[in-house]
Design an enzyme around this catalytic site. Structure first.
Site, PDB file in Angstrom:
ATOM      1  N   GLY A 207       0.827  -1.196   0.000  1.00 17.08           N
ATOM      2  CA  GLY A 207       0.000   0.000   0.000  1.00 17.08           C
ATOM      3  C   GLY A 207       0.863   1.248   0.000  1.00 17.08           C
ATOM      4  O   GLY A 207       1.958   1.265  -0.561  1.00 17.08           O
TER       5      GLY A 207
ATOM      6  N   GLN B 189       2.735   2.897   2.355  1.00 10.26           N
ATOM      7  CA  GLN B 189       4.093   2.727   2.870  1.00 10.26           C
ATOM      8  C   GLN B 189       4.792   1.542   2.212  1.00 10.26           C
ATOM      9  O   GLN B 189       5.988   1.601   1.902  1.00 10.26           O
ATOM     10  CB  GLN B 189       4.075   2.535   4.381  1.00 10.26           C
ATOM     11  CG  GLN B 189       3.744   3.780   5.172  1.00 10.26           C
ATOM     12  CD  GLN B 189       4.845   4.835   5.124  1.00 10.26           C
ATOM     13  OE1 GLN B 189       6.013   4.536   4.879  1.00 10.26           O
ATOM     14  NE2 GLN B 189       4.471   6.083   5.344  1.00 10.26           N
TER      15      GLN B 189
ATOM     16  N   SER C 185      -4.295 -10.670  -4.290  1.00 13.26           N
ATOM     17  CA  SER C 185      -4.085  -9.237  -4.145  1.00 13.26           C
ATOM     18  C   SER C 185      -3.939  -8.555  -5.500  1.00 13.26           C
ATOM     19  O   SER C 185      -3.174  -8.998  -6.364  1.00 13.26           O
ATOM     20  CB  SER C 185      -2.828  -8.964  -3.308  1.00 13.26           C
ATOM     21  OG  SER C 185      -2.518  -7.584  -3.325  1.00 13.26           O
TER      22      SER C 185
ATOM     23  N   ASP D 223      -3.064  -1.608  10.825  1.00 12.57           N
ATOM     24  CA  ASP D 223      -2.962  -1.941  12.251  1.00 12.57           C
ATOM     25  C   ASP D 223      -3.914  -3.058  12.664  1.00 12.57           C
ATOM     26  O   ASP D 223      -3.536  -3.978  13.393  1.00 12.57           O
ATOM     27  CB  ASP D 223      -3.256  -0.701  13.104  1.00 12.57           C
ATOM     28  CG  ASP D 223      -2.128   0.312  13.083  1.00 12.57           C
ATOM     29  OD1 ASP D 223      -0.984  -0.075  12.790  1.00 12.57           O
ATOM     30  OD2 ASP D 223      -2.395   1.499  13.359  1.00 12.57           O
TER      31      ASP D 223
ATOM     32  N   HIS E  15       4.896   1.329  12.743  1.00 14.56           N
ATOM     33  CA  HIS E  15       4.073   1.938  13.793  1.00 14.56           C
ATOM     34  C   HIS E  15       4.028   0.933  14.931  1.00 14.56           C
ATOM     35  O   HIS E  15       3.910  -0.269  14.707  1.00 14.56           O
ATOM     36  CB  HIS E  15       2.672   2.225  13.246  1.00 14.56           C
ATOM     37  CG  HIS E  15       1.734   2.863  14.232  1.00 14.56           C
ATOM     38  ND1 HIS E  15       2.145   3.827  15.137  1.00 14.56           N
ATOM     39  CD2 HIS E  15       0.403   2.693  14.436  1.00 14.56           C
ATOM     40  CE1 HIS E  15       1.096   4.216  15.852  1.00 14.56           C
ATOM     41  NE2 HIS E  15       0.037   3.540  15.458  1.00 14.56           N
TER      42      HIS E  15
ATOM     43  N   ASP F 197       1.914   9.476  18.400  1.00 14.42           N
ATOM     44  CA  ASP F 197       1.288   9.410  17.083  1.00 14.42           C
ATOM     45  C   ASP F 197      -0.233   9.399  17.210  1.00 14.42           C
ATOM     46  O   ASP F 197      -0.932  10.163  16.530  1.00 14.42           O
ATOM     47  CB  ASP F 197       1.767   8.160  16.347  1.00 14.42           C
ATOM     48  CG  ASP F 197       1.277   8.105  14.910  1.00 14.42           C
ATOM     49  OD1 ASP F 197       1.793   8.876  14.085  1.00 14.42           O
ATOM     50  OD2 ASP F 197       0.385   7.285  14.619  1.00 14.42           O
TER      51      ASP F 197
ATOM     52  N   GLU G 227      -2.785  12.525  16.086  1.00 13.63           N
ATOM     53  CA  GLU G 227      -3.888  12.302  15.148  1.00 13.63           C
ATOM     54  C   GLU G 227      -5.226  12.699  15.759  1.00 13.63           C
ATOM     55  O   GLU G 227      -6.048  13.357  15.102  1.00 13.63           O
ATOM     56  CB  GLU G 227      -3.933  10.823  14.760  1.00 13.63           C
ATOM     57  CG  GLU G 227      -2.752  10.354  13.916  1.00 13.63           C
ATOM     58  CD  GLU G 227      -2.661   8.848  13.817  1.00 13.63           C
ATOM     59  OE1 GLU G 227      -1.831   8.369  13.023  1.00 13.63           O
ATOM     60  OE2 GLU G 227      -3.406   8.142  14.539  1.00 13.63           O
TER      61      GLU G 227
ATOM     62  N   GLU H  29      -8.453  28.096   3.138  1.00 11.27           N
ATOM     63  CA  GLU H  29      -7.269  28.882   3.488  1.00 11.27           C
ATOM     64  C   GLU H  29      -6.405  28.222   4.564  1.00 11.27           C
ATOM     65  O   GLU H  29      -5.287  28.669   4.829  1.00 11.27           O
ATOM     66  CB  GLU H  29      -7.675  30.289   3.928  1.00 11.27           C
ATOM     67  CG  GLU H  29      -8.235  31.131   2.796  1.00 11.27           C
ATOM     68  CD  GLU H  29      -8.395  32.592   3.167  1.00 11.27           C
ATOM     69  OE1 GLU H  29      -7.598  33.096   3.988  1.00 11.27           O
ATOM     70  OE2 GLU H  29      -9.332  33.223   2.656  1.00 11.27           O
TER      71      GLU H  29
END
Length: 360
Positions: free
Chosen positions: A26, A28, A51, A83, A108, A191, A195, A231
């Site tokens: 994917g 990463q 896949s 995950d 991760h 992390d 998020e 903006e």
């Protein structure tokens, strides 16, 4: 003071002397695998049966194998599955292939930190976590640069886990930008907090609240969208380049004054207390256990919330306006490019015309 290391501190020969399996192709996964290959590393990609990524990997010059076969060949296994899928992938395909002296890697720390994966004692367990999405890891590498990364060692069975992880990080380009040493606990907890409290959850709710406040007060939704969402990129870009100081240097004095007098009213003590509670729930595993349970149940609440969020007025207005602005390279939530339809004349004038501009 944080320890930051670079290419000069890494020995690429270490990872070039290993057989590496990258599990997943994917965001990463594709970046790690391709950057490793172009750094002279013996790499193969492990994919689930059927896949759709197999053809993509092979077209890029990589060997694509089943996850089990890739793990059986390798002595370094980088797990880049989502995950919530890692525990099952690990137990079915990775664990049976692990031998003493192997290296198990992650980008991760979630599953190790919260006990979803418990590696055997004889393997090194380390982490290389680029601080950017996979497409940027790949693009910057191709440009001769790199994305900074965090490196951590959870288990050092060989006595060389840190040196090997540093070598891997350098091979994907991180040594060109900086490799910061951390721990699985620190990376995972910060992390998740970033998020939830700032980057995704905090910003999303701030944007929605600002937009709705203006609309409820009678202002045009299109104008509210520009002021509260469009903006935002301009301001973040300034902070990205030079921090808060450069952002404040670059905006008007009026905007800077508003920053000082109104910002603390929006994000005040109540917000800080909420952030502390969020962090505590991350640290004690409440968030992780809840998310794992939600996934195991088929994600009913997650799926319903995702659908509802995509249909709110802010998103509807945004889709219509972005379709009129090809210069922002608009995409849909599915990642598909948005192309504005051609019209011979506007459907009406002013804000109404903007509101009815085609979204796709």
């Amino acid at each position: 003071m944080a320890q930051i290391r670079y290419d000069r501190d890494a020995d690429l020969a270490r990872i070039r002397g290993k057989k590496v399996a990258v599990i997943g192709f994917g965001s990463q996964g594709h970046a790690h695998a391709l950057n490793l290959m172009e750094s002279g590393v013996d790499v193969r990609v492990g994919l689930r049966d059927g896949s759709a990524s197999r053809a993509k990997a092979e077209a890029a010059g990589l060997r694509a194998l089943s996850i089990a076969d890739a793990c059986a060949e390798a002595n370094v296994i980088m797990v880049l599955a989502p995950d919530t899928k890692q525990k099952a992938v690990y137990e079915e395909h990775v664990a049976p292939a692990l031998k003493d002296g192997d290296t198990l890697m992650f980008a991760h720390g979630f599953n190790v930190r919260f006990g979803q994966i418990e590696p055997p004692a004889g393997v090194d367990v380390s982490m290389v976590a680029p601080k950017g999405p996979g497409h940027r890891v790949r693009e910057t590498f191709q440009e001769g640069g790199g994305v900074p990364a965090l490196v951590a060692v959870h288990q050092d069975a060989s006595g060389e886990a840190d040196a090997n992880a540093l070598s891997y990080a350098a091979a994907i380009g991180a040594g060109r930008a900086g490799i910061l040493t951390t721990t699985f606990e620190e990376e995972t907890e910060t992390d998740l907090f970033g998020e939830q409290a700032v980057l995704c959850g905090g910003v999303s709710e701030l944007v929605k609240a600002g937009f709705q406040t203006l609309v409820d007060a009678g202002y045009q939704p299109e104008v509210a969208y520009f002021e509260c969402l469009h903006e935002l990129k301009l301001i973040v870009d300034l902070m990205y380049r030079g921090g808060l100081g450069y952002m404040r240097y670059s905006i008007s004095d009026t905007a800077e004054q508003g920053d000082y007098v109104s910002g603390p009213r929006v994000v005040g003590e109540a917000s800080k207390e909420a952030m502390k509670a969020i962090l505590a729930e991350i640290q004690d595993g409440t968030f992780a256990s809840g998310w794992v349970a939600e996934d195991a149940a088929g994600r009913p609440t997650f799926t319903a919330r995702r659908a509802a969020e995509q249909e709110q007025p802010l998103e509807d207005v945004g889709r219509r306006l972005r379709a009129m602005m090809p210069f922002v390279d608009p995409v849909t939530a599915e990642g598909e490019a948005v192309r504005p339809k051609q019209r011979s004349a506007p459907e009406s004038s002013g804000g109404d015309a903007a509101a009815r501009a085609p979204a796709e």
